[in-house]
Design a protein around this motif. Sequence first.
Motif, PDB file in Angstrom:
ATOM      1  N   LEU A  81       0.847  -1.188   0.000  1.00 11.23           N
ATOM      2  CA  LEU A  81       0.000   0.000   0.000  1.00 11.23           C
ATOM      3  C   LEU A  81       0.887   1.243   0.000  1.00 11.23           C
ATOM      4  CD1 LEU A  81      -2.832   1.223   0.119  1.00 11.23           C
ATOM      5  CD2 LEU A  81      -2.684   1.152   2.624  1.00 11.23           C
ATOM      6  N   ALA A  82       0.646   2.139  -0.968  1.00  9.03           N
ATOM      7  CA  ALA A  82       1.467   3.343  -1.121  1.00  9.03           C
ATOM      8  C   ALA A  82       0.587   4.581  -1.117  1.00  9.03           C
ATOM      9  CB  ALA A  82       2.274   3.277  -2.412  1.00  9.03           C
ATOM     10  N   SER A  98       2.185   3.069  -9.771  1.00  5.44           N
ATOM     11  CA  SER A  98       1.209   1.988  -9.569  1.00  5.44           C
ATOM     12  C   SER A  98       1.741   0.626 -10.006  1.00  5.44           C
ATOM     13  CB  SER A  98      -0.085   2.301 -10.331  1.00  5.44           C
ATOM     14  OG  SER A  98       0.128   2.278 -11.734  1.00  5.44           O
ATOM     15  N   ARG A  99       2.717   0.618 -10.887  1.00 10.48           N
ATOM     16  CA  ARG A  99       3.290  -0.656 -11.352  1.00 10.48           C
ATOM     17  C   ARG A  99       4.108  -1.341 -10.276  1.00 10.48           C
ATOM     18  NH1 ARG A  99       5.384   2.494 -16.588  1.00 10.48           N
ATOM     19  NH2 ARG A  99       3.396   2.705 -17.707  1.00 10.48           N
ATOM     20  N   TYR A 100       4.465  -0.591  -9.237  1.00  6.02           N
ATOM     21  CA  TYR A 100       5.286  -1.133  -8.154  1.00  6.02           C
ATOM     22  C   TYR A 100       4.481  -1.333  -6.871  1.00  6.02           C
ATOM     23  CZ  TYR A 100       9.145   0.051 -11.252  1.00  6.02           C
ATOM     24  OH  TYR A 100       9.994   0.127 -12.329  1.00  6.02           O
ATOM     25  N   CYS A 101       3.173  -1.152  -6.958  1.00  6.65           N
ATOM     26  CA  CYS A 101       2.318  -1.221  -5.767  1.00  6.65           C
ATOM     27  C   CYS A 101       1.136  -2.155  -6.012  1.00  6.65           C
ATOM     28  CB  CYS A 101       1.759   0.160  -5.422  1.00  6.65           C
ATOM     29  SG  CYS A 101       3.005   1.457  -5.304  1.00  6.65           S
ATOM     30  N   ASP A 102       0.701  -2.822  -4.951  1.00  5.58           N
ATOM     31  CA  ASP A 102      -0.559  -3.555  -5.036  1.00  5.58           C
ATOM     32  C   ASP A 102      -1.717  -2.570  -5.048  1.00  5.58           C
ATOM     33  OD1 ASP A 102       0.799  -5.979  -5.024  1.00  5.58           O
ATOM     34  OD2 ASP A 102       0.725  -6.136  -2.839  1.00  5.58           O
ATOM     35  N   ASN A 103      -1.614  -1.548  -4.192  1.00  3.16           N
ATOM     36  CA  ASN A 103      -2.634  -0.510  -4.121  1.00  3.16           C
ATOM     37  C   ASN A 103      -1.960   0.838  -3.870  1.00  3.16           C
ATOM     38  OD1 ASN A 103      -5.406  -2.009  -4.076  1.00  3.16           O
ATOM     39  ND2 ASN A 103      -4.109  -3.146  -2.632  1.00  3.16           N
ATOM     40  N   ASN A 137      -5.651  -0.105  -9.923  1.00  2.01           N
ATOM     41  CA  ASN A 137      -5.259  -0.299  -8.526  1.00  2.01           C
ATOM     42  C   ASN A 137      -4.983   1.018  -7.810  1.00  2.01           C
ATOM     43  OD1 ASN A 137      -2.938   0.143 -10.096  1.00  2.01           O
ATOM     44  ND2 ASN A 137      -1.624  -0.933  -8.641  1.00  2.01           N
ATOM     45  N   VAL A 138      -5.604   2.113  -8.308  1.00  3.86           N
ATOM     46  CA  VAL A 138      -5.355   3.439  -7.748  1.00  3.86           C
ATOM     47  C   VAL A 138      -6.662   4.080  -7.285  1.00  3.86           C
ATOM     48  CG1 VAL A 138      -4.410   5.740  -8.163  1.00  3.86           C
ATOM     49  CG2 VAL A 138      -3.362   3.745  -9.277  1.00  3.86           C
ATOM     50  N   GLU A 139      -6.594   4.656  -6.075  1.00  2.00           N
ATOM     51  CA  GLU A 139      -7.716   5.431  -5.533  1.00  2.00           C
ATOM     52  C   GLU A 139      -7.294   6.893  -5.464  1.00  2.00           C
ATOM     53  OE1 GLU A 139     -10.265   5.863  -1.356  1.00  2.00           O
ATOM     54  OE2 GLU A 139      -8.913   4.156  -1.653  1.00  2.00           O
ATOM     55  N   TYR A 140      -8.178   7.798  -5.874  1.00  2.00           N
ATOM     56  CA  TYR A 140      -7.862   9.225  -5.918  1.00  2.00           C
ATOM     57  C   TYR A 140      -8.670   9.984  -4.864  1.00  2.00           C
ATOM     58  CZ  TYR A 140      -5.958   7.749 -10.404  1.00  2.00           C
ATOM     59  OH  TYR A 140      -5.256   7.090 -11.390  1.00  2.00           O
ATOM     60  N   SER A 154      -0.028   2.709   8.248  1.00  2.00           N
ATOM     61  CA  SER A 154      -0.817   2.020   7.222  1.00  2.00           C
ATOM     62  C   SER A 154      -0.131   1.916   5.864  1.00  2.00           C
ATOM     63  CB  SER A 154      -2.176   2.717   7.052  1.00  2.00           C
ATOM     64  OG  SER A 154      -2.009   4.098   6.825  1.00  2.00           O
ATOM     65  N   PHE A 155       0.922   2.718   5.619  1.00  5.76           N
ATOM     66  CA  PHE A 155       1.535   2.751   4.288  1.00  5.76           C
ATOM     67  C   PHE A 155       2.952   2.189   4.289  1.00  5.76           C
ATOM     68  CE2 PHE A 155      -1.660   6.128   4.089  1.00  5.76           C
ATOM     69  CZ  PHE A 155      -2.348   5.744   2.936  1.00  5.76           C
ATOM     70  N   ASP A 156       3.248   1.432   3.246  1.00  9.93           N
ATOM     71  CA  ASP A 156       4.601   0.901   3.052  1.00  9.93           C
ATOM     72  C   ASP A 156       5.488   1.885   2.310  1.00  9.93           C
ATOM     73  OD1 ASP A 156       4.051  -2.097   3.840  1.00  9.93           O
ATOM     74  OD2 ASP A 156       2.436  -1.514   2.479  1.00  9.93           O
ATOM     75  N   LEU A 157       4.870   2.776   1.547  1.00  7.85           N
ATOM     76  CA  LEU A 157       5.595   3.777   0.767  1.00  7.85           C
ATOM     77  C   LEU A 157       4.830   5.098   0.788  1.00  7.85           C
ATOM     78  CD1 LEU A 157       7.614   4.793  -1.493  1.00  7.85           C
ATOM     79  CD2 LEU A 157       5.984   3.861  -3.147  1.00  7.85           C
ATOM     80  N   ILE A 158       5.566   6.199   0.971  1.00  7.23           N
ATOM     81  CA  ILE A 158       5.008   7.543   0.781  1.00  7.23           C
ATOM     82  C   ILE A 158       5.884   8.234  -0.258  1.00  7.23           C
ATOM     83  CG2 ILE A 158       4.506   9.777   1.816  1.00  7.23           C
ATOM     84  CD1 ILE A 158       4.109   8.346   4.480  1.00  7.23           C
TER      85      ILE A 158
END
Length: 276
Positions: free
Chosen positions: A84-85, A100-105, A130-133, A148-152
């Motif tokens: 999750l990013a 998004s190519r490197y993230c599940d969500n 797989n993207v929410e805006y 909650s996030f693995d990447l920011i």
Amino acid sequence: TRFIPKTHSIVTLFLHLILGIHKVSHMKNTTHYASSEELSVKKFSFTSEEIDAHKSSEKQWYYFVLTREAEIIFSLFDKVRFPLALEIGAGNCEQSITISRYCDNLICTEYDQKSHAWMGQSILERKLLNVEYRLCDAQDLSQFRDKSFDLIFSSNVLEHIPNIDRCLSECRRVLRDGGIMLHTMPSRWWKVFSFCFCPLRGWIPGVHGVSSNSLAEFWAFGRELWISKFETNGFYVDQTVGLPFYIGHGNKFIPITKAGNALALSASYLYVVRKR
């Protein structure tokens, strides 16, 4: 100076001056020290062929710079998958396609719904599997849970935030232990060239971010200041990366852009940041 048209005598003189400064600073500042540890700076550049292939319009150039920067950044993590990013200050979300190519969500956020609308779709008009805006202020991430996030990720955003300490505090709260932040910010080279070429376009040089004036902004764009800022907010900078050179005038002054890349100047730096 082989990239510079002979008619641009003032530009040529300016470039000679900058190159002289660069030769001295490059010998003295190839590394930076943070917390007594040496941080080497890996640098990337655009090729002359890449520049020529994408210089025909301002919009095409903007898309190219955004996309290529994101590709370079995530090539450093090509074997990493982020469950999750979060992207803050996503603009019109062009870089989100690569991220998004490197993230599940991926959750992409922007403060202003109309940001970058001149490029076509605004943030809430975008659709990707797989993207929410969402609309969100980077200084207030209360809509997200702790850790909650693995990447920011952010690209040329933090220098625009009035209360950067509050933003980084919120980022630290929502970043998982062992997670990573990837932030890019303009360099002093970008500031110098963008500022000095404004008069050639009939512009009055202004401030890019939240600094009170251009001199203060030049100082604020230093790597050492950002490294210190991250450290005082409970992070450490694992790596800094010099990204390709361009100036803040779209597809104008292409000879200068080519020369800057040939000299391995960096328009912005990527800061790879982790929790302490």
